[in-house]
Design a protein around this motif. Structure first.
Motif, short mmCIF file in Angstrom:
data_model
loop_
_atom_site.label_atom_id
_atom_site.label_comp_id
_atom_site.label_asym_id
_atom_site.label_seq_id
_atom_site.Cartn_x
_atom_site.Cartn_y
_atom_site.Cartn_z
N TYR A 1 -15.52 146.73 -60.30
CA TYR A 1 -16.25 146.44 -59.07
C TYR A 1 -15.72 145.15 -58.47
O TYR A 1 -15.64 144.13 -59.15
CB TYR A 1 -17.75 146.32 -59.38
N PHE A 2 -15.35 145.21 -57.20
CA PHE A 2 -14.73 144.09 -56.49
C PHE A 2 -15.75 143.51 -55.50
O PHE A 2 -15.88 143.99 -54.37
CB PHE A 2 -13.47 144.57 -55.76
N ASP A 3 -16.48 142.50 -55.94
CA ASP A 3 -17.49 141.86 -55.10
C ASP A 3 -16.82 140.83 -54.19
O ASP A 3 -15.92 140.11 -54.60
CB ASP A 3 -18.54 141.16 -55.95
N LEU A 4 -17.29 140.75 -52.94
CA LEU A 4 -16.74 139.82 -51.97
C LEU A 4 -17.68 138.64 -51.80
O LEU A 4 -18.89 138.81 -51.71
CB LEU A 4 -16.55 140.51 -50.62
N GLU B 1 -17.17 147.85 -65.93
CA GLU B 1 -18.29 148.79 -65.92
C GLU B 1 -19.53 148.22 -66.59
O GLU B 1 -20.65 148.57 -66.24
CB GLU B 1 -17.89 150.09 -66.59
N GLY B 2 -19.34 147.32 -67.54
CA GLY B 2 -20.46 146.70 -68.24
C GLY B 2 -21.05 145.51 -67.50
O GLY B 2 -22.03 144.92 -67.94
N GLY B 3 -20.45 145.13 -66.37
CA GLY B 3 -20.94 144.01 -65.60
C GLY B 3 -20.31 142.67 -65.96
O GLY B 3 -20.65 141.65 -65.38
N ASP B 4 -19.39 142.67 -66.92
CA ASP B 4 -18.71 141.44 -67.32
C ASP B 4 -17.64 141.05 -66.30
O ASP B 4 -16.91 141.92 -65.80
CB ASP B 4 -18.05 141.59 -68.69
#
Length: 91
Positions: A5-8, A60-63
């Motif tokens: 996941y690529f958060d901006l 995927e685990g949020g790390d």
């Protein structure tokens, strides 16, 4: 392939990635993050004199697995010629 996941982060405004992107390895994650940051920079600038953008990548685990950021600052500088006295100032 794993999902990342690529958060901006655009000047503190966070836009989380809810869909994710499949990448085969961390080299691909790094490439995608840097490419996204370059595109963000191109789209956002110029937009004022100060701008901070980042891509924060989660697995995927949020790390957190990767972060790339860029800071854009514009500062006016006085010309060295403007601050000097005229060569003819003694006249």
């Amino acid at each position: 392939m794993a999902l990342y996941y690529f958060d901006l982060d655009d000047n503190g405004a966070i836009f989380p990635d809810d869909e994710g992107t499949e990448c085969p390895d961390l080299d691909a994650v790094k490439y995608e993050a840097i490419k996204a940051l370059a595109e963000m920079t191109n789209d956002a600038l110029p937009d004022g004199d100060h701008h901070r953008m980042a891509i924060v990548v989660r697995d995927e685990g949020g790390d957190l697995v990767f972060r790339a950021s860029i800071v854009f600052n514009v500062e006016a500088q006085r010309s060295s010629f403007a601050s000097r006295s005229s060569p003819d100032s003694h006249i």
